[in-house]
Design an enzyme around this catalytic site. Structure first.
Site, mmCIF file in Angstrom:
data_model
loop_
_atom_site.group_PDB
_atom_site.id
_atom_site.type_symbol
_atom_site.label_atom_id
_atom_site.label_comp_id
_atom_site.label_asym_id
_atom_site.label_seq_id
_atom_site.Cartn_x
_atom_site.Cartn_y
_atom_site.Cartn_z
ATOM 1 N N TYR A 285 0.815 -1.218 0.000
ATOM 2 C CA TYR A 285 0.000 0.000 0.000
ATOM 3 C C TYR A 285 0.846 1.265 0.000
ATOM 4 C CZ TYR A 285 -4.854 -1.510 0.134
ATOM 5 O OH TYR A 285 -6.080 -1.990 -0.227
ATOM 6 N N GLU A 292 1.574 6.285 -7.181
ATOM 7 C CA GLU A 292 0.487 7.179 -7.593
ATOM 8 C C GLU A 292 0.912 8.639 -7.439
ATOM 9 O OE1 GLU A 292 -3.000 6.158 -5.368
ATOM 10 O OE2 GLU A 292 -2.833 4.025 -5.858
#
Length: 361
Positions: A285, A292
């Site tokens: 994560y 991102e």
């Protein structure tokens, strides 16, 4: 001829009489209730006088029901008789003088107050059970819901597996060259999977799953911003290597998450899969969020140059506000969302393995 009587021990509750006959290896057992409310017992077995025929009779203090439950073991005969009325008896027999062969069964003996407490506890337990059963109603659509969730997770698993395998194979064949055409080879499937993922926001609202609405919304919204806004609307971003890392990290997480939920629909668990589902997110994560963020940072000058999605202002205030300012704010929210989801997933993991430890102990 002398009549042999076995040792008989008795106890009572408000609604029942318990008799324990000390007679082992019984044969030809005959227990009956006569019209005068008298219990007749006859059997062959080993008692106080060795192997003989033993019998006794007891005329009860008050009427009892004709049904007699008895169980014969190698050591004794247990008899249970229900009273006609649920009330406490002062003694067992109609005659005041207790028969010589009869004695209290102290293993089961309770005085009247203790018996009332036991009866009250049973009544409360019965009421609580009825209350719980009335609150927890059977869902007539449970099978349909589980079928829908199973198929949804299966479709998502197949979709992300296709992306993961496709990217892995191309990486081994083409090496780093595969980084730059990831979007053109896998975007259609990623579009499909992420549009399907919108259902994960709807399912908690409909009560189909117990997971929270907010964590699902943060993840789905964040990914769709990257996929549709950053990659989908800017051709300049589609050839960058960051696409590979974003897609690969997403698919790696999902090929373990979706089969875990899929098996949960059929009440099945694989320990290794469970551990992967509750552990892989710890490194993946944060790495996904960093990838991102890199994509967002690389897109800022492109949005400034193309003025795509810019907010036009009235003439006195200027020309427009670049969409890049919105993305800069989004960068801050992205890491706040990571913190929120990280804490949520950590609580899930701790709760999962804490409950498993309790079951083991």
């Amino acid at each position: 001829m002398q009549i042999l009587t076995p040792h008989v021990y008795w106890a009572q509750r408000h609604g029942e009489i318990f008799l324990r006959v000390e007679l082992s290896d019984t044969k030809n057992l005959d227990i009956s209730l006569q019209e005068n409310n008298t219990l007749q017992f006859r059997a062959q077995g080993h008692g106080a006088k060795g192997d003989n025929e033993y019998k006794f009779s007891l005329e009860f203090l008050e009427p009892v029901r004709p049904e007699i439950n008895h169980k014969s073991t190698q050591r004794q005969v247990d008899i249970k008789i229900k009273k006609q009325e649920e009330r406490w008896w002062d003694r067992l027999t109609l005659q005041e003088k207790k028969p010589l062969f009869l004695a209290p069964d102290f293993d089961r003996w309770l005085d009247e107050s203790d018996a009332e407490m036991e009866l009250q506890a049973k009544e409360e337990e019965k009421i609580n059970k009825i209350s719980v059963e009335s609150r927890v109603r059977k869902d007539p659509y449970l099978g349909l819901k589980k079928g829908y969730l199973f198929m949804y997770n299966l479709v998502q698993f197949l979709g992300f597996s296709w992306i993961f395998v496709n990217m892995t194979v191309r990486l081994f064949i083409l090496g780093q060259d595969s980084f730059y055409d990831t979007f053109h080879t896998t975007a259609d499937m990623m579009y499909f999977c992420q549009m399907m993922a919108v259902l994960e926001v709807i399912n908690p609202l409909l009560g189909l799953v117990k997971t929270g609405f907010l964590p699902a919304m943060l993840q789905v919204t964040g990914r769709n911003v990257i996929l549709f806004v950053i990659f989908g609307s800017l051709e300049e971003m589609q050839n960058k290597s960051v696409v590979f890392f974003v897609f690969y990290l997403w698919s790696t997480i999902e090929i373990f998450r979706y089969p875990f939920y899929m098996l949960a629909c059929i009440s099945t668990e694989w320990k290794l899969l469970t551990w992967l589902r509750y552990s892989l997110w710890i490194p993946l994560y944060p790495l996904g969020t960093v990838a991102e963020a890199v994509a967002v940072i690389q897109s800022l000058p492109i949005f400034d140059e193309t003025r795509l999605f810019s907010l036009r202002l009235p003439a006195p205030l200027g020309h427009s506000i670049s969409f890049s300012y919105t993305l800069q704010l989004y960068l801050v929210l992205m890491f706040l969302g990571l913190f929120f989801n990280f804490r949520h997933l950590y609580k899930q993991r701790r709760r999962r393995y804490r409950s498993r430890k309790r079951k083991v102990h």
